[in-house]
Every structure is written in C-alpha cells, then in structure tokens.
Design a protein around this motif. Structure first.
Motif, mmCIF file in Angstrom:
data_model
loop_
_atom_site.group_PDB
_atom_site.id
_atom_site.type_symbol
_atom_site.label_atom_id
_atom_site.label_comp_id
_atom_site.label_asym_id
_atom_site.label_seq_id
_atom_site.Cartn_x
_atom_site.Cartn_y
_atom_site.Cartn_z
ATOM 1 N N ARG A 122 0.883 -1.088 -0.097
ATOM 2 C CA ARG A 122 -0.126 -0.078 0.067
ATOM 3 C C ARG A 122 0.772 1.124 0.045
ATOM 4 O O ARG A 122 0.494 2.278 -0.773
ATOM 5 N N ALA A 123 1.911 1.271 0.987
ATOM 6 C CA ALA A 123 2.860 2.387 0.812
ATOM 7 C C ALA A 123 3.425 2.446 -0.474
ATOM 8 O O ALA A 123 3.850 3.887 -0.843
ATOM 9 N N LEU A 124 3.585 1.570 -1.265
ATOM 10 C CA LEU A 124 4.384 1.753 -2.676
ATOM 11 C C LEU A 124 3.479 2.033 -3.785
ATOM 12 O O LEU A 124 3.825 2.547 -4.782
ATOM 13 N N ALA A 125 2.060 2.091 -3.380
ATOM 14 C CA ALA A 125 1.173 2.273 -4.428
ATOM 15 C C ALA A 125 1.245 3.416 -5.314
ATOM 16 O O ALA A 125 1.125 3.306 -6.272
ATOM 17 N N LEU A 126 1.530 4.524 -4.842
ATOM 18 C CA LEU A 126 1.663 5.696 -5.461
ATOM 19 C C LEU A 126 3.220 6.157 -5.950
ATOM 20 O O LEU A 126 3.642 7.243 -6.435
ATOM 21 N N GLU A 127 3.930 5.078 -6.080
ATOM 22 C CA GLU A 127 5.387 5.308 -6.457
ATOM 23 C C GLU A 127 6.052 6.236 -5.890
ATOM 24 O O GLU A 127 6.562 7.163 -6.121
ATOM 25 N N PRO A 128 6.179 5.874 -4.332
ATOM 26 C CA PRO A 128 6.713 7.136 -3.592
ATOM 27 C C PRO A 128 8.525 7.107 -4.050
ATOM 28 O O PRO A 128 9.107 6.271 -4.431
ATOM 29 N N GLU A 129 8.887 8.393 -3.633
ATOM 30 C CA GLU A 129 10.175 8.465 -3.764
ATOM 31 C C GLU A 129 11.037 8.149 -2.439
ATOM 32 O O GLU A 129 12.448 7.873 -2.332
ATOM 33 N N VAL A 130 10.207 8.309 -1.248
ATOM 34 C CA VAL A 130 10.941 7.961 -0.142
ATOM 35 C C VAL A 130 9.887 7.108 0.692
ATOM 36 O O VAL A 130 8.686 7.195 0.604
ATOM 37 N N GLY A 161 12.510 -4.491 -41.925
ATOM 38 C CA GLY A 161 11.665 -5.468 -41.422
ATOM 39 C C GLY A 161 11.499 -5.025 -39.620
ATOM 40 O O GLY A 161 10.940 -5.614 -39.113
ATOM 41 N N GLN A 162 12.675 -4.406 -39.265
ATOM 42 C CA GLN A 162 12.529 -4.150 -38.047
ATOM 43 C C GLN A 162 11.881 -2.935 -37.490
ATOM 44 O O GLN A 162 12.153 -1.765 -37.922
ATOM 45 N N ALA A 163 11.072 -3.223 -36.469
ATOM 46 C CA ALA A 163 10.357 -1.850 -36.060
ATOM 47 C C ALA A 163 11.056 -1.448 -34.592
ATOM 48 O O ALA A 163 11.327 -2.221 -33.913
ATOM 49 N N THR A 164 11.033 -0.157 -34.217
ATOM 50 C CA THR A 164 11.744 0.240 -33.172
ATOM 51 C C THR A 164 10.608 1.327 -32.596
ATOM 52 O O THR A 164 10.192 2.142 -33.234
ATOM 53 N N LEU A 165 10.277 1.092 -31.338
ATOM 54 C CA LEU A 165 9.640 1.968 -30.525
ATOM 55 C C LEU A 165 10.300 2.823 -29.720
ATOM 56 O O LEU A 165 11.286 2.351 -28.890
ATOM 57 N N PHE A 166 10.310 4.115 -29.795
ATOM 58 C CA PHE A 166 11.301 5.033 -29.188
ATOM 59 C C PHE A 166 10.160 5.647 -28.064
ATOM 60 O O PHE A 166 8.822 6.015 -28.220
ATOM 61 N N VAL A 167 10.682 5.618 -26.824
ATOM 62 C CA VAL A 167 9.927 6.174 -25.612
ATOM 63 C C VAL A 167 10.700 7.407 -25.134
ATOM 64 O O VAL A 167 11.863 7.203 -24.981
ATOM 65 N N SER A 168 10.028 8.381 -24.499
ATOM 66 C CA SER A 168 10.785 9.452 -24.194
ATOM 67 C C SER A 168 10.038 10.423 -23.080
ATOM 68 O O SER A 168 8.673 10.142 -23.171
ATOM 69 N N GLY A 169 10.648 11.120 -22.242
ATOM 70 C CA GLY A 169 10.219 11.975 -21.410
ATOM 71 C C GLY A 169 9.788 11.266 -19.974
ATOM 72 O O GLY A 169 10.681 10.627 -19.582
ATOM 73 N N GLU A 170 9.149 12.087 -19.422
ATOM 74 C CA GLU A 170 8.725 11.661 -17.989
ATOM 75 C C GLU A 170 7.710 10.302 -17.987
ATOM 76 O O GLU A 170 6.360 10.591 -18.160
ATOM 77 N N TRP A 171 8.002 9.321 -17.575
ATOM 78 C CA TRP A 171 7.102 8.225 -17.485
ATOM 79 C C TRP A 171 6.971 7.937 -16.243
ATOM 80 O O TRP A 171 7.585 7.225 -15.526
ATOM 81 N N HIS A 172 5.861 8.559 -15.609
ATOM 82 C CA HIS A 172 5.706 8.248 -14.294
ATOM 83 C C HIS A 172 4.100 8.102 -13.960
ATOM 84 O O HIS A 172 3.214 8.350 -14.656
ATOM 85 N N LEU A 173 3.660 7.759 -12.925
ATOM 86 C CA LEU A 173 2.467 7.276 -12.366
ATOM 87 C C LEU A 173 1.257 8.425 -12.576
ATOM 88 O O LEU A 173 0.271 8.231 -12.811
ATOM 89 N N SER A 174 2.149 9.729 -12.389
ATOM 90 C CA SER A 174 1.124 10.754 -12.372
ATOM 91 C C SER A 174 0.635 11.083 -13.819
ATOM 92 O O SER A 174 -0.265 11.793 -13.876
ATOM 93 N N ARG A 175 1.129 10.530 -14.710
ATOM 94 C CA ARG A 175 0.956 10.702 -16.205
ATOM 95 C C ARG A 175 0.609 9.542 -16.791
ATOM 96 O O ARG A 175 0.505 9.331 -18.053
ATOM 97 N N ILE A 176 0.112 8.597 -16.011
ATOM 98 C CA ILE A 176 -0.406 7.151 -16.295
ATOM 99 C C ILE A 176 -1.210 7.072 -17.480
ATOM 100 O O ILE A 176 -1.106 6.368 -18.576
#
Lengths: 258, 372
Positions: free
Chosen positions: A156-164, B15-30
C-alpha cells in the motif's frame, strides 16, 4: 547523485510538557540511501518520523522533505508531497474492513487517475513487488500473518510510486527468517526502484545487513551518524552496550573456527 | 497526437520496428502514457524499444508499456539505450508479469448459498449462547457450593455501573413515557367523560409492559453493549488468557459479577421506571384531566393490583439474564481482530432488544394463561 538531500532535519526540538525529547536534532539523507534511526526506548525515534512526515509539529526547527519545508508549506503543497512518500506504521495500519487488494487500490483510486483496465494489474504488481503471493490480494488483513501484513502495508505504501519510504520498526515481532526476507525487500526497493528509505529499528541484523548509514539518537541529540562499522567504534555507553549484545552472540561462533 | 508523439513513436527500418519512448514516464501521467501507447500501431513482431530519451520511468509506467506491447501481440526483441536504473525497473516488472497475470476476484455467492450461510451462522450463534449459558449456570453452582468464590468487590462495582449510573436516564425516559401516555389516553377518555380510567390505563400499562421493556432496552444499549466491548477488548489484549493462565476463571472473575449485578439491577431500575412514569402521568393529569395528585394516588391504590407490578419486575429479572448472557458471550467470543469488537457490540444490542421483545410476547401469553 542529487545535490539536494531527500530528507533534511534542522535543529528539531520537541517537548512533552517538561520532558525534553529532542534538543537540536539535525541530519540529512541523500537520495538512494537506506538510513536507519536507532536509539533507546523513549529517545523519540517514532516522534521524529512523525515530525518529518507532517503528523506532529516540532516545537522548534525545520524539516525539508524532497526540498519542501514541511511545516511552512501550504496545504496544496503538502497534499502533493504526501503522494511522493510512503509510510509503514508499526502494525501495518491496514484498513481492516477492506481486502489487501482494496487497501492497495485505495490510494490509486483516490489520487492517481489510473485507467480502469490498468488498475487491477497495477494493484497486483504492487502486491508482487512487496513479495506477497497473488492470492493474498483477496484476503482480509485479519487473515494474514504478521510478516504478510507488513508486506501488504508495504504494497500500500508503494502504491503511488513514492520516492521516499518511512518505516517504523518493520521487523519487530517477525521471526528472524521473515525479518531477513523483509530486509532484502528493502534493499531491492532501494537498489532497483531507487527509493530513499528511513527506517526506525532495533534490529541489529537489519543494521549490519542492509543499512547504508546509521543515525543514533540519545539524550535528545544525534550522538553518532555514519556507516554502522564506524558507529560501533563510537565511545558511548549506550551504543557500546547495544553492540556488545551482538559480540557476545557472535563470539563463541567465531571461536568454533568457521 | 502531438502529446502522443512526444511520449512514444514508432520507426520502421526494413523489417525491424523500433519503439522510441521519451520523457517523464511516471504514475502521475499514467493515463496519458497509456493513451499514447494505444495510439501507436504496434506490430505483432519482435520489437526493439529504445529508451535513450527517457528521463524517468517508474514501475507503473513500465507496466503500462509491457502490457500494451503484450496486448498487441508483439514481443520485446531488444531493450536499447535504457539507463541502468530504468533497466532495473523494467526487469523488476518483467519478472513479475506472470505472477500478476491471473485475476483474483473475491468470491461471490448466490442468494441460496447466502441464506444457507446465515442459517448456519445463526445455528452456531444459538449453540454458542446455549453453551455459554450452561457454563454460566455451572459457575453459579460453584458459587452456591463455595460462596467465598463470589467476587463481592467486582459485583459492587458492576452494580454501580449498571444500576446507579443508569438511574438518571431511566427516570427521564420513563417520566416522559408517563406524560405521553396520560396525554394520549386523556384525549380519548375525555370524550366519554372517563377521565379517571386514564390512571388505571397508565398504571397497568407502564408497570406491566412499558416500563420493563423500555428499561430493558435502555440497559441493553448501555450495559449489554458495554459488556461486549469490555470483554472483547480484554480478549484482544489477551487479558482473558492471562486470567486463565493465572489459574483464575474468567467466568467467576468477569461474567458472574456482571450477570448477578444486572439481575439485581434491572428489576430495581424497572421499579424506578414504574414510579417515574406514574409521576409523569400525575403531572399532566392535574392540568389536563382535572385529576388532582391525591385522587391520582388513591386511584392507583384501588385500580392497580400488585400482580401487575410483580409481573413487570419478574420479567425484568429474566430480561437481565438474557442481556447479561448475550453481552458477555458476544464479548468473550470476539475474534482477535480490531474490527470484530464493533461488529459484536452492534450484534449484542440487536440480539438483546430482539430477545427482550420476544420474551415479552412469550410472557404475555404465559401470564394470560396462568390467569395473572
């Protein structure tokens, strides 16, 4: 790695009535470290953690967590900050009326805006990252053993991807095997997921096994701060007797010629 | 589309496909990341993923990526140019993909199964009560043989809690019941000029029926719930186990004092309620129905047979046994789980009130047949 420390505690003072608990406590923890906070009973370790995460206001001094001054931040800043750290309370503090999976899903539903088709997998990933079997998700907290309950609380503590991540005596009440597995979990979180961890503990094996750095609280001050090997050499009666327990245990074993 | 292009894009070379990923990949932008991945037409063939432009990657975003790749029927041919820390995150998720594949849903039961489970639960509950009743009776038998086993101090303290402290609320409630009854009876009786029969009605109604029931309900809510909460907490903190290991009997130490205190207290409280409801009726009788207190008391003397009062007090003693047994048993049977005390306490109050009313109905018939 990063110049700004993740946790920065500046001359904290805490009093309960006439009793002085902290009298100018200062330390800082850089990113990606596992730091342990040790000290005798009543030395205010748990209180200090509560002050760092904004649950109890210190009587003097300041706390910066992830660069934000906890005790002068606005409510919005604090809300944003709360999503960036996780806290593991002593007994887990799981919501007893929800299953483990629902416990883990609660912060995700509340704060993250996860697309519905990802919510289930994400919850199960958290449960797996905390080292629990998949079946544990459907169980109620009361059906889990002590060690599993702590892992569920980590999930649960890890749920939001914490940094700390803050942990209050995570291995107390666990058998040594479960406790060491829990230590490895912390090391994995720190090394592979890049979390910064502050752990309040009495467990010598945790200190010697996985902790990068130990902060010792006594008489309201930080009396020692550094890697555990250095701490062991500090000339302080409480510290000396603390580590002597260990050497007493290990002495005969070493003599047996291993 | 522009946002999607910023998060990830696909390039084909031969025949080779490449997926480029970039930037902030974070839960807040899921949600954005997942939408961006859905917007890319992933080929169903081995795919190279290039993470050179990635500034941040957490497990949630890695999960979204890996699930979209797997969902498109593609597989990961190669992970290129990821930083070490991002690689570790991806590996941590990859290693657990299988473990999290299965959906674990809480089981749902059909209506018939739910009814069946409730019936079995009810049977277990009744069995448990009966068992507890038996053990309480045995403990009482012990005391009859060895009166010194009775804990007088605990008994007195419990009596204080269940009786003395309950008097104010009992007086208040029954007084108001008396007022209301006299007022409502009075409105009807006045039409027939039968004012004086209001006294009979209130006196018999309250002493025989209302005062015992109302007081028992109050005591069930006050003391029944308190018994469950107290004993339940003691189970949770292992105090009951400690009592046993010290060679004491929880029955003698905890249950018997509560039971005896309540059996003595409830009839007394009902008597207080009788007097108080009559006093309530008397206060409105004078201004409303022109019945002076003197007339009222004389009428009570002639109109209220002692039997009615005794029936009320007898019922109260039986109610007390049920409330005490249910309250203590539900407390002792709490499982060691903080949620259980709340559930048990609620259940105690419901069970006590229902059983009081059922008993009352039973008594109504029995006393009728016996001619009281």
């Amino acid at each position: 790695m990063n110049a700004v420390p993740v946790i920065e505690v500046n001359s904290i003072a805490t009093r309960f009535g006439a009793q002085v608990v902290h009298d100018g406590v200062s330390f800082s923890v850089p990113r990606g470290q596992i730091a342990a906070l040790i000290g005798g009973s009543g030395s205010g370790k748990s209180v200090l953690v509560r002050e760092i995460i904004g649950l109890r206001r210190p009587d003097a001094g300041s706390v910066r967590l992830l660069g934000i001054d906890v005790w002068s931040a606005s409510e919005e800043q604090l809300m944003a900050l709360r999503r960036r750290f996780g806290m593991l309370f002593q007994d887990g503090a799981l919501f007893s009326s929800l299953t483990v999976a629902q416990n883990v899903a609660t912060p995700l539903i509340e704060h993250a805006g996860v697309p519905p088709h990802l919510l289930g997998p994400l919850v199960r990933l958290r449960i797996a990252l905390a080292g629990l079997p998949a079946e544990a998700g459907a169980k109620m907290p009361s059906e889990l053993s002590g060690g599993m309950r702590k892992r569920a609380a980590v999930a649960r503590a890890l749920a939001l991807e914490p940094e700390v991540l803050f942990l209050d005596e995570p291995t107390s009440g666990l058998d040594p095997i479960t406790a060491r597995a829990f230590d490895r979990l912390l090391r994995f979180l720190c090394d592979d997921l890049g979390l910064t961890i502050l752990v309040v503990t009495h467990d010598l094996d945790t200190l010697l096994g996985i902790v990068d750095r130990t902060i010792v609280l006594a008489d309201g001050k930080v009396i020692a701060d550094g890697p555990v090997k250095e701490i062991m050499r500090v000339d302080d009666p409480w510290l000396q007797s603390y580590f002597r327990v260990r050497t007493m245990l290990e002495g005969p074993e070493n003599n047996r010629g291993t | 589309m522009s946002a999607a292009a910023r998060d990830c894009w696909l390039q084909r070379e031969g025949g080779q496909a490449t997926l480029f990923v970039s930037g902030e990949w974070h839960l807040s932008r899921i949600a954005e990341i997942d939408a961006a991945l859905a917007g890319v037409n992933l080929p169903a063939s081995p795919l190279t993923i290039d993470g050179a432009a990635l500034t941040r990657l957490d497990t949630a975003a890695a999960l979204a990526l890996l699930r979209r790749v797997a969902g498109a029927g593609a597989s990961i041919g190669r992970l290129a140019n990821f930083s070490n820390s991002h690689m570790r995150v991806i590996e941590a998720v990859l290693g657990r993909l299988e473990a999290i594949a299965g959906e674990t849903r809480p089981r749902f039961h059909g209506a018939l199964a739910v009814i069946g489970m409730h019936v079995l639960d009810f049977r277990d509950l009744m069995r448990g009560h009966l068992d507890f009743f038996g053990r309480t009776a045995a403990a009482l038998g012990d005391i009859a043989l060895r009166p010194s086993a009775l804990r007088l101090k605990e008994l007195a303290s419990q009596f204080h809690h269940v009786c003395t402290e309950a008097i104010p609320v009992v007086v208040l409630v029954t007084f108001l019941i008396g007022v209301v009854l006299a007022y409502l009876f009075g409105l009807q009786a006045e039409k027939y000029g039968a004012n004086i029969f209001v006294v009979d009605g209130v006196a018999i109604g309250t002493t025989r029926e209302l005062s015992p029931i109302i007081v028992a309900v109050i005591v069930a809510g006050r003391s029944g719930a308190a018994f469950t909460a107290q004993l339940g907490t003691m189970v949770l903190t292992e105090e009951i186990d400690a009592i046993r290991t010290l060679g004491l009997s929880p029955m003698q130490v905890l249950v018997i004092p509560r039971l005896l205190a309540l059996v003595v207290a409830l009839p007394l409280l009902v008597f207080v309620g009788d007097v108080s409801s009559l006093a309530g009726a008397m206060t409105v009788a004078n201004p409303l129905l022109d019945i002076t207190p003197t007339t009222f008391i004389e009428r009570v003397h002639s109109g209220l047979r002692l039997e009615h009062v005794i029936v009320g007090l007898t019922k109260a003693a039986v109610f007390a046994v049920f409330i005490a047994i249910i309250g203590c048993r539900m407390g002792m049977a709490v499982s060691r789980d903080s949620r259980a005390i709340g559930i048990s306490t609620t259940s105690t109050v419901v069970q006590c009130i229902v059983s009081v009313i059922l008993l009352d109905a039973f008594f109504a018939i029995v006393f009728q047949e016996l001619g009281y």
